[in-house]
Design a protein around this motif. Structure first.
Motif, mmCIF file in Angstrom:
data_model
loop_
_atom_site.group_PDB
_atom_site.id
_atom_site.type_symbol
_atom_site.label_atom_id
_atom_site.label_comp_id
_atom_site.label_asym_id
_atom_site.label_seq_id
_atom_site.Cartn_x
_atom_site.Cartn_y
_atom_site.Cartn_z
ATOM 1 N N TYR A 29 0.824 -1.196 0.000
ATOM 2 C CA TYR A 29 0.000 0.000 0.000
ATOM 3 C C TYR A 29 0.866 1.257 0.000
ATOM 4 O O TYR A 29 2.028 1.226 0.387
ATOM 5 N N ASN A 44 1.446 -0.115 5.827
ATOM 6 C CA ASN A 44 0.480 -0.783 6.698
ATOM 7 C C ASN A 44 1.131 -1.922 7.447
ATOM 8 O O ASN A 44 0.901 -3.082 7.175
ATOM 9 N N LEU A 45 2.008 -1.554 8.352
ATOM 10 C CA LEU A 45 2.693 -2.524 9.184
ATOM 11 C C LEU A 45 2.520 -2.105 10.637
ATOM 12 O O LEU A 45 1.900 -1.093 10.918
ATOM 13 N N VAL A 46 3.082 -2.879 11.541
ATOM 14 C CA VAL A 46 2.914 -2.595 12.969
ATOM 15 C C VAL A 46 4.197 -1.969 13.518
ATOM 16 O O VAL A 46 5.215 -2.649 13.623
#
Lengths: 543, 335
Positions: free
Chosen positions: A100, A104-106
């Motif tokens: 994306y 969109n990761l932590v």
């Protein structure tokens, strides 16, 4: 790349066959038709780009393909069979990975954890942390990325985070990889890595969808193009048969002659530079970041800020805005001194900042267009704490018209708007505060060509109306054509000041590249390497 | 996200200082409670002869074991970015149901409370994860529901269910192995398993990912709904099991137990360094948090002249101190 052998065998079977298709897909939000019966076909072993103006339906189509949205009508076919993705996991399980635009990761988890989340290597039923880190290291080495895989992701720069997202997508055996503006936060060297990986995947028979607002990249990388306009399919064909002008005219639905006459960007010629300076910054220092920056902007002038990675462009505007604590230095707006380190103080003096990260620092996605615009002016729109609804409605109406914000109504949630329109909502919010000085940090990043042109035109218009504008952009053309003067930063200092009237992009590049110091002492391998490999790239972005 | 750009031209010195500071901050975040715990224990051992006695230490450990069970479940819930206010009531309900069940055999003393508490957790989890309702409200409803059910069962406390004399159920909390009471052993075993689950299973990875960035976890295809439901079920089961233990310990179902215990559990978790926003923390930290709270109570009891109400005052003050310290040290590090 050896570990993807299973992906290769899985996908090699039918190079050239359609692997992912949509047939007559429709989707609408709150009465606005985002997709009106779109046909799209991705073949195995091709890189296919999706092109369209702001609000054309690109993002919506991608979200349909990846299972984020379920279509209202029509169907999605994967490997020839009709599929119904109800959530992103469904699409991933059949072999569609996505990178994306916004990472969109932590952030709180390690790099290796992020790469393997949900698919961790196990031993005796438990996650094998040693093996996980080892495999992550191997993957990074293959991609040619120098990142400590045990580091907390949130401590890396956005570019590095995007490379981790890439590594994650590569670590799955996918038949389809979808990249939604993956390059918008990458350095030149990282873009090259991404392209290399993308081509390698294509050669093994993987189908790739690539979306980018940087048009040059499309010809460099892509085989075919599909153009959308206003939620409708317009054109699909080989990239080689398409000229740049062709593409833009099909995308905008305008005449080629018309496009040619209006130039590449929407910026006009230079502006008035008369009068007392609207903004004077002198000797601005921020610990470890800025070491004495001077800057003067007159009313009606657009001053560009250029610099390499870590040069302190964003830090400069943030410090002026009071969001970064300045150690010393003075900021004067319209002749009056501004207390540094106070956002309220800056706002009250007429300074507004459009920050580079609209997701984290600007937009409130679940609020309506109206409320998002009104946020910054609420204190002024109220009397004894009571807000005048009518005055806000009038204000919102004015700005929606003036900035041509495309929304079904002022009450539509900002979340549902396209990136370009979200950016316009943010610009409207700051304009509503009637600023004297407008600081714009990457105002056109990640928005489509059409919307970009509108935003550029808008910046021009604002300057003509007497606003003092500071413009940060990682696109050379935008700085050279958009700014009257360009201040080149290096290592927290002003390195040079260039008059942009007779300046070309290549001259600006030379100015940025030429004055660089040798990188003898290396505090951070990752960042430094990026800077080394990308001597001519402006500071694309930093976390 | 904070700005973490590394200026390529800065020298190594401030870089190293920054890294040291970050390391120190994360150490305090994780071990702040442990440091205070060690200091309190050291001071108490010197000041009161009776503190370091075997009897007193065993007492502290057993007393802490009930709260520890609740706090373990709470750790996972908070790690997902949620909160579970129902555990105090569920704990008391579990105790009453266990005492009641024990009259029909030891098996019933386990199955009945765990089934009812698990069901409460399941409903809460489903409503939160599937329905998307805020955990605060849903578990507040759970708190009222469980407390009400408990009062109905006991005729507003008029009926006290007793564990039959000679029931093997009493052994659970009153027995011991090599001089160590069973509840203490159970806590050690449960926390060891908890740590393994959190850091070494895909469920644990999902818990951390959801607390860190729920949207991202969803886009990465992690089973967000299932993970959350499981977490609330586990929390309720652990609270219920804490109740089973206390019923065995007191040989009866005490209705007035567990009022405000959910807040103590939250305090222990936060003291233990788990971010209240979720995404990071350890179960070992929680255990230290629980012990710290229990030791403070014990010390205040040792000071005979102090009213026991001081327990809360001191616990609250220390909680505030620890979280402030964590905040100050991580400022600019995280948002």
């Amino acid at each position: 790349m050896t570990q993807h052998s299973s992906a290769a065998t899985a996908a090699a079977a039918g190079v050239g066959d359609p692997v992912l298709q949509t047939v007559g897909v429709t989707k609408s939000f709150g009465g606005v038709h985002a997709l009106k019966g779109v046909d799209f076909e991705l073949r195995a072993g091709e890189i296919h780009t999706l092109v369209g103006e702001n609000g054309a339906g690109k993002s919506t189509l991608i979200k349909v393909l990846t299972g984020v949205y379920t279509p209202d009508g029509g169907e999605v076919r994967y490997a020839g069979e009709t599929v119904h993705f109800r959530r992103p996991a469904d699409a991933q399980h059949v072999g569609i990975s996505t990178i994306y635009q916004e990472v969109n990761l932590v952030p709180l988890l390690s790099v290796a954890r992020n790469i393997f989340l949900g698919r961790e290597p196990r031993r005796f039923g438990l996650i094998d942390v040693g093996a996980m880190n080892k495999r992550a290291r191997e993957l990074m080495a293959e991609l040619g990325i120098d990142i400590d895989v045990t580091a907390e992701l949130g401590r890396l720069g956005l570019g590095s985070q995007q490379m981790v997202a890439l590594a994650r997508a590569m670590s799955v055996d996918s038949r389809v990889v979808i990249m939604d503006e993956p390059t918008s936060s990458l350095e030149t060297a990282e873009v090259e890595t991404l392209f290399r990986v993308a081509r390698g995947l294509r050669d093994r028979g993987v189908g790739l969808v690539f979306v980018s607002h940087r048009l040059d990249e499309l010809w460099e990388l892509c085989d075919r193009v599909t153009i959308l306009r206003d939620g409708e399919w317009v054109h699909t064909g080989p990239m080689t048969e398409m000229t740049r002008l062709d593409l833009v005219s099909k995308m905008l639905g305008r005449d080629i002659e018309e496009v040619r006459a209006e130039g590449a960007t929407e910026f006009g010629s230079s502006h008035l530079k008369a009068g007392e300076p609207a903004l004077v910054v002198s000797g601005l220092e921020v610990a470890n970041r800025l070491h004495g920056v001077d800057l003067t902007v007159r009313p009606g002038e657009v001053v560009g800020l250029a610099g390499l990675l870590g040069s302190g462009r964003s830090e400069t505007v943030k410090a002026v805005y009071g969001a970064l604590k300045a150690r010393s230095g003075e900021v004067t707006v319209a002749g009056r001194k501004v207390r540094t380190g106070s956002v309220r103080g800056a706002l009250a003096s007429g300074v507004a900042l459009l920050s580079e990260d609209r997701k984290a620092e600007g937009i409130v996605p679940d609020l309506s267009v109206r409320d998002n615009i009104a946020l910054a002016v609420l204190p002024r729109m109220s009397q004894a704490g009571v807000v005048s609804e009518a005055r806000i409605d009038a204000l919102v109406d004015t700005f929606m018209k003036r900035l041509r914000i495309k929304a079904s109504s002022p009450d539509q949630k900002v979340r549902e708007l396209s990136g370009g329109n979200q950016q316009k909502v943010l610009i409207a919010r700051w304009l509503a505060t009637e600023p004297t000085v407008f600081l714009l940090d990457e105002p056109t990043r990640g928005i489509d060509v059409g919307a970009k042109a509108e935003v550029q035109g808008l910046i021009d218009e604002l300057a003509e109306q007497g606003l003092a504008v500071v413009l940060i952009s990682s696109e050379m053309d935008e700085l050279v054509e958009g700014a009257d003067r360009i201040v080149v930063l290096h290592d927290g200092h002003v390195q040079a000041e260039l008059d942009s009237t007779d300046l070309s992009s290549s001259e600006l590049l030379a100015a940025l590249a030429g004055d660089r110091e040798p990188d003898s002492q290396s505090p951070s391998p990752a960042t430094n390497q990026a800077a080394k490999q990308a001597p001519t790239q402006t500071e694309g972005q930093h976390a | 996200m904070s700005t973490t750009t590394v200026d390529p031209a800065t020298s190594n010195a401030p870089e190293a200082a920054l890294a040291n500071r970050a390391r120190f901050a994360s150490l305090v975040q994780r071990q702040g409670a442990l440091a205070i715990f060690v200091v309190v224990v050291a001071v108490a051992s010197v000041s009161f002869d009776s503190f370091a006695s075997q009897g007193n230490i065993t007492g502290i450990a057993v007393q802490a074991s009930f709260l520890a069970m609740l706090a373990l479940g709470m750790t996972f819930v908070i790690m997902t970015g949620g909160i579970d206010l129902s555990v105090g009531s569920v704990f008391a309900l579990g105790g009453v149901l266990a005492a009641w069940g024990s009259q029909h055999g030891t098996l019933a003393a386990f199955v009945l409370p765990l089934a009812v508490c698990g069901a409460i957790g399941l409903v809460q989890g489903l409503v939160i994860a599937r329905g998307g309702l805020p955990p605060f409200i849903v578990t507040l409803a759970g708190l009222l529901f469980a407390r009400g059910l408990l009062l109905l069962l006991s005729d507003e406390g008029a009926t006290t269910y007793k564990v039959p004399r000679g029931s093997s159920f009493r052994e659970l909390a009153q027995g011991e192995l090599l001089g160590i009471p069973y509840p203490v052993i159970l806590v050690v075993v449960f926390f060891a398993i908890g740590g393994l689950v959190l850091h070494r299973t895909s469920y644990g990875a999902s818990v951390l990912a959801i607390g860190g960035q729920e949207d991202a976890a969803d886009l990465m295809g992690l089973p967000v709904v299932r993970t959350k439901v499981l977490t609330y079920v586990a929390s309720a089961l652990l609270a219920g099991f804490g109740g089973v233990m206390i019923a065995s310990y007191t040989s009866s179902g005490v209705t007035i137990l567990g009022v405000g215990t959910e807040l103590e559990a939250i305090a222990a978790v936060v003291l233990g360094g788990t971010l209240l926003t979720g995404g990071a923390g350890t179960v070992l930290g929680t255990l230290v948090g629980v012990l710290l709270l229990q030791v403070i109570k014990n010390v205040i009891n040792q000071i005979g002249s102090l009213d026991s109400d001081w327990q809360s005052v001191v616990s609250g003050t220390i909680l505030l101190l620890v979280v402030t310290l964590q905040r100050v040290l991580t400022r600019g590090d995280r948002t």
